[in-house]
Scaffold this motif. Structure first.
Motif, PDB file in Angstrom:
ATOM      1  N   VAL A 284       0.998  -1.180  -0.054  1.00 21.50           N
ATOM      2  CA  VAL A 284      -0.063   0.208  -0.163  1.00 21.50           C
ATOM      3  C   VAL A 284       0.927   1.184   0.010  1.00 21.50           C
ATOM      4  O   VAL A 284       1.627   1.386   0.974  1.00 21.50           O
ATOM      5  N   THR A 285       0.797   2.125  -0.918  1.00 24.64           N
ATOM      6  CA  THR A 285       1.690   3.243  -1.308  1.00 24.64           C
ATOM      7  C   THR A 285       1.035   4.388  -0.305  1.00 24.64           C
ATOM      8  O   THR A 285       1.755   4.927   0.219  1.00 24.64           O
ATOM      9  N   ASN A 286      -0.177   4.715  -0.793  1.00 29.34           N
ATOM     10  CA  ASN A 286      -0.713   5.766   0.000  1.00 29.34           C
ATOM     11  C   ASN A 286      -1.676   5.298   0.831  1.00 29.34           C
ATOM     12  O   ASN A 286      -2.814   5.000   0.704  1.00 29.34           O
ATOM     13  N   LYS A 287      -1.035   5.234   2.060  1.00 35.03           N
ATOM     14  CA  LYS A 287      -2.017   4.762   3.382  1.00 35.03           C
ATOM     15  C   LYS A 287      -2.943   5.474   3.729  1.00 35.03           C
ATOM     16  O   LYS A 287      -4.067   4.901   3.843  1.00 35.03           O
ATOM     17  N   GLU A 288      -2.729   6.672   3.953  1.00 32.97           N
ATOM     18  CA  GLU A 288      -3.809   7.571   4.335  1.00 32.97           C
ATOM     19  C   GLU A 288      -5.331   7.321   3.502  1.00 32.97           C
ATOM     20  O   GLU A 288      -6.449   7.688   4.107  1.00 32.97           O
ATOM     21  N   GLU A 289      -5.179   6.996   2.385  1.00 30.09           N
ATOM     22  CA  GLU A 289      -6.291   7.149   1.528  1.00 30.09           C
ATOM     23  C   GLU A 289      -7.191   5.992   1.745  1.00 30.09           C
ATOM     24  O   GLU A 289      -8.424   6.086   1.379  1.00 30.09           O
TER      25      GLU A 289
ATOM     26  N   LEU B  16      -8.528   5.448   4.403  1.00 30.89           N
ATOM     27  CA  LEU B  16      -9.340   5.787   5.501  1.00 30.89           C
ATOM     28  C   LEU B  16     -10.630   6.575   5.041  1.00 30.89           C
ATOM     29  O   LEU B  16     -11.539   6.615   5.525  1.00 30.89           O
ATOM     30  N   ALA B  17     -10.504   6.751   3.580  1.00 31.83           N
ATOM     31  CA  ALA B  17     -11.790   7.699   3.059  1.00 31.83           C
ATOM     32  C   ALA B  17     -12.782   6.695   2.787  1.00 31.83           C
ATOM     33  O   ALA B  17     -12.760   5.443   2.732  1.00 31.83           O
ATOM     34  N   PRO B  18     -13.917   7.354   2.929  1.00 33.13           N
ATOM     35  CA  PRO B  18     -15.150   6.398   2.568  1.00 33.13           C
ATOM     36  C   PRO B  18     -15.456   6.120   1.413  1.00 33.13           C
ATOM     37  O   PRO B  18     -15.924   5.045   1.170  1.00 33.13           O
ATOM     38  N   ASN B  19     -14.821   6.897   0.443  1.00 31.54           N
ATOM     39  CA  ASN B  19     -15.250   6.614  -0.951  1.00 31.54           C
ATOM     40  C   ASN B  19     -13.862   6.540  -1.966  1.00 31.54           C
ATOM     41  O   ASN B  19     -13.020   6.689  -1.409  1.00 31.54           O
ATOM     42  N   ASN B  20     -14.011   5.804  -2.851  1.00 33.39           N
ATOM     43  CA  ASN B  20     -13.108   5.679  -3.962  1.00 33.39           C
ATOM     44  C   ASN B  20     -11.716   4.805  -3.444  1.00 33.39           C
ATOM     45  O   ASN B  20     -10.631   5.067  -3.974  1.00 33.39           O
ATOM     46  N   VAL B  21     -12.110   4.113  -2.551  1.00 30.31           N
ATOM     47  CA  VAL B  21     -10.897   3.211  -1.837  1.00 30.31           C
ATOM     48  C   VAL B  21     -10.295   2.123  -2.951  1.00 30.31           C
ATOM     49  O   VAL B  21      -9.209   1.950  -2.919  1.00 30.31           O
ATOM     50  N   LEU B  22     -11.372   1.402  -3.675  1.00 32.62           N
ATOM     51  CA  LEU B  22     -10.994   0.589  -4.617  1.00 32.62           C
ATOM     52  C   LEU B  22     -10.104   0.971  -5.686  1.00 32.62           C
ATOM     53  O   LEU B  22      -9.617   0.407  -6.329  1.00 32.62           O
ATOM     54  N   ALA B  23     -10.769   2.436  -6.068  1.00 36.94           N
ATOM     55  CA  ALA B  23     -10.034   2.999  -7.295  1.00 36.94           C
ATOM     56  C   ALA B  23      -8.638   2.734  -7.211  1.00 36.94           C
ATOM     57  O   ALA B  23      -8.073   2.700  -8.339  1.00 36.94           O
ATOM     58  N   ASN B  24      -8.030   3.047  -6.442  1.00 33.51           N
ATOM     59  CA  ASN B  24      -6.416   3.044  -6.168  1.00 33.51           C
ATOM     60  C   ASN B  24      -5.912   1.519  -6.678  1.00 33.51           C
ATOM     61  O   ASN B  24      -4.661   1.328  -7.008  1.00 33.51           O
ATOM     62  N   TYR B  25      -6.629   0.520  -6.744  1.00 34.31           N
ATOM     63  CA  TYR B  25      -6.223  -0.748  -7.082  1.00 34.31           C
ATOM     64  C   TYR B  25      -6.732  -1.139  -8.227  1.00 34.31           C
ATOM     65  O   TYR B  25      -6.266  -2.223  -8.636  1.00 34.31           O
ATOM     66  N   ILE B  26      -7.883  -0.786  -8.487  1.00 31.60           N
ATOM     67  CA  ILE B  26      -8.533  -1.300  -9.680  1.00 31.60           C
ATOM     68  C   ILE B  26      -7.831  -0.871 -11.267  1.00 31.60           C
ATOM     69  O   ILE B  26      -7.595  -1.506 -12.037  1.00 31.60           O
ATOM     70  N   PHE B  27      -7.509   0.514 -11.037  1.00 32.16           N
ATOM     71  CA  PHE B  27      -6.849   1.028 -12.275  1.00 32.16           C
ATOM     72  C   PHE B  27      -5.232   0.837 -12.657  1.00 32.16           C
ATOM     73  O   PHE B  27      -4.743   0.554 -11.699  1.00 32.16           O
TER      74      PHE B  27
END
Lengths: 405, 202
Positions: free
Chosen positions: A387-392, A394-405
């Motif tokens: 996990v590179t951007n760890k703080e992200e 914690l967000a309620p939205n778009n958490v999957l986005a970092n891993y799908i694209f």
């Protein structure tokens, strides 16, 4: 092929259902140690609080147990295994042959080591019989003491409180859910319990329990407490008292290989009775949770049927609803100096999230209030993703986005 | 016979539905299985699908204006994920091994008899959150009424409302025997995108 399955919890039943599906007409013997049809243990506290009816507990299709190729025994237990003859002896004296045996006997509740604890006003919580006994004991306005601050204890406390009892939880450690949560997260859960009328006493040592005038008197290290009845929620220890004379080795629980086979030929084990590999802690542990028991049951069944599949381990995880406040805890939740911790808190919305990283890998998470992304975080822990951007996370939205694209 | 069927579909998953349903499911899955796939290049992230889903499938009033005012606000079962450049609507993927189904201790999650969709029976759900804990797509919503809720591909309606409402045609409801798409991409951690797009979808 003769399959004998000892234990009718989620592991045992799912193994049986899966065997029946995999093979044409397998001969399956199911041995249920409890005096009622197989049911869902997780639902018992919901039943106690009158959220569901007794019939809702029996989640399995009853016709399965009446099938011609299924021999179903109720209220009996395996007492010994004869590995040479490949038979098991059950408590009604009958001897049953097996080609493959599955041990899915789960655990028995632990009792704390206190003198005079054998009163009939002290109940353990594990089986439906236990729950029914407690149900009879409920008198509105009565007082109940719960020993232990684990998950089952809290669920019991909630159910009994909702039934109108005065509930006090006595905990030997300094916090609730000490096996599941770090201290900070535990405080939020404790506050929620207190807000809903439950009394919590931590750091308690019980010296003696006495019965006096139809009441229980608990003598504590400092002071004493009185109650109509007491409930013990101290966890369970694996039920392995019938394996003498076999090569099966037991540490905390039965040890198995990746195929859930024990060291004895043709004997498999699954569910709460075994130790399994915990990916978050990277060691073998007892990990008593429903989803894993189901998966292990299916895995063991497949291996018993001759189709080899491996059980690669899982993580410890818990989900519970504490007076409408949902909580999910995953993996290693500990305030350790070597772990990097990221936190989000919104007191107004009662939302709290905490993530635990070992270097760049997520190893643990606590979600309170907003639990939606729990399954995805679980996936990150299990797959040991970087996990590179760890703080992200914690967000309620778009958490999957970092891993799908 | 059944054994070979299982081999073919690499199927791991079972539990408390009656055996005949499972058998039907295994035999007919390939013919019946339809799923929603996404043309990622066409999705502009307008969230029309979210609004439609929340209004028509989740809200009490089923009316857009009234739904906006409802409390608690209706939660869409489809969630458009975005990284600022690309967008991808995510909803229940109808996983073959269906972890939610395996994890459900109340028998609330089941496979529909004819269409083979994983759906939640709200009457049986007790709100234990086991399914939320294991869903790899975080596709299960926690409702205020303490019930789990997720996309059922509008199984009990004519057509999925998200697909119907998508103004760019990015969302497609695809038959599994469609030559251009392969739905049954095995779900692993490394191919979420492929899984949602369908294998041969550019």
């Amino acid at each position: 092929m003769k399959f004998v399955i000892s234990g009718c919890g989620p592991a045992g039943i799912n193994a049986a259902l899966y065997l029946d599906k995999l093979l044409p007409e397998p001969e399956i013997t199911l041995i249920n140690g409890e005096p009622n049809p197989p049911y869902s243990r997780i639902l018992t506290t919901f039943y106690l609080e009158n959220k569901i009816e007794e019939k809702d507990l029996y989640i399995y299709d009853n016709d399965f147990f009446k099938q011609e190729n299924v021999n179903y025994y109720e209220d009996v237990k395996v007492v010994s295994i004869n590995k040479k003859r490949k038979t098991v002896k059950i408590s009604n004296g009958k001897i049953i042959e097996y080609d493959k045996l599955l041990i899915a006997t789960g655990g028995d509740p632990k009792r704390p080591s206190v003198t005079r604890i054998d009163s009939d006003k002290i109940y353990t919580v594990r089986t439906l019989v236990d729950i029914k006994k407690i149900n009879e004991k409920i008198n509105i306005g009565g007082k109940c003491v719960i020993m232990g601050g684990g998950l089952v204890s809290l669920k019991m406390a909630q159910a009994l409180r909702r039934r109108g009892l005065d509930v006090t939880i006595l905990i030997s450690s300094q916090q609730v859910l000490s096996q599941v949560l770090d201290q900070e997260s535990a405080t939020i859960i404790a506050d929620q319990l207190i807000k809903n009328g439950i009394e919590i006493k931590t750091g308690i040592k019980i010296i003696e329990i006495k019965e006096e005038k139809e009441k229980l008197k608990l003598k504590l290290e400092f002071g004493h407490i009185e109650a109509d009845f007491a409930v013990i929620g101290k966890g369970v220890s694996p039920n392995v008292n019938f394996i003498d004379g076999t090569k099966i080795s037991v540490d905390w629980g039965i040890l198995t290989d990746d195929n859930l086979s024990t060291e004895e030929t043709d004997i498999y084990a699954a569910g709460d009775v075994i130790e399994s590999y915990n990916i978050a802690y990277q060691c073998r542990q007892l990990n008593s949770i429903w989803p894993d028991a189901v998966l292990q049951g299916i895995t063991a069944a497949s291996n018993m049927a001759g189709k080899a599949i491996a059980y690669s381990g899982n993580i410890n995880m818990n989900a519970v609803d504490i007076f409408a406040l949902p909580l999910i805890a995953l993996g290693q939740v500990e305030e350790l100096p070597e772990l990097k911790i990221f936190k989000y808190e919104n007191k107004l919305k009662q939302e709290y999230k905490k993530l635990f990283f070992a270097a760049d890998k997520l190893v643990g998470a606590v979600l309170i209030g907003d639990i939606k992304n729990a399954g995805f975080l679980k996936q990150l822990i299990v797959n040991q993703k970087l996990v590179t951007n760890k703080e992200e996370l914690l967000a309620p939205n778009n958490v999957l986005a970092n891993y799908i694209f | 016979m059944i054994y070979s069927e299982l081999e073919k579909y690499n199927y791991i998953g079972s539990t408390n539905v009656p055996i005949n349903i499972i058998t039907i499911r295994l035999k007919e899955r390939r013919i019946l299985m339809k799923n929603i796939l996404v043309d990622i290049d066409l999705c502009v992230g307008c969230k029309t699908c979210e609004l439609q889903c929340a209004t028509i499938r989740v809200s009490k009033s089923k009316d857009f204006i009234k739904a906006v005012l409802e409390s608690p606000a209706p939660k869409s079962r489809i969630d458009v994920q975005t990284n600022g450049e690309e967008n991808l609507p995510v909803q229940c993927r109808q996983c073959e091994d269906a972890p939610c189904y395996q994890a459900c201790p109340s028998g609330a999650i089941y496979f529909t008899k004819n269409t083979d969709k994983v759906v939640i029976d709200k009457n049986k759900c007790v709100g234990c959150w086991m399914c939320v804990m294991v869903c790899p797509f975080a596709a299960i919503n926690v409702l205020e009424e303490k019930k789990a809720d997720k996309c059922d591909l509008c199984t009990f309606m004519d057509f999925p409302v998200c697909v119907d409402s998508c103004p760019t045609g990015a969302l497609k409801y695809v038959e599994s025997n469609d030559d251009l798409r392969e739905i049954k991409v095995k779900r692993t951690s490394n191919n979420l995108k492929k899984y949602i797009k369908g294998r041969n979808n550019k």
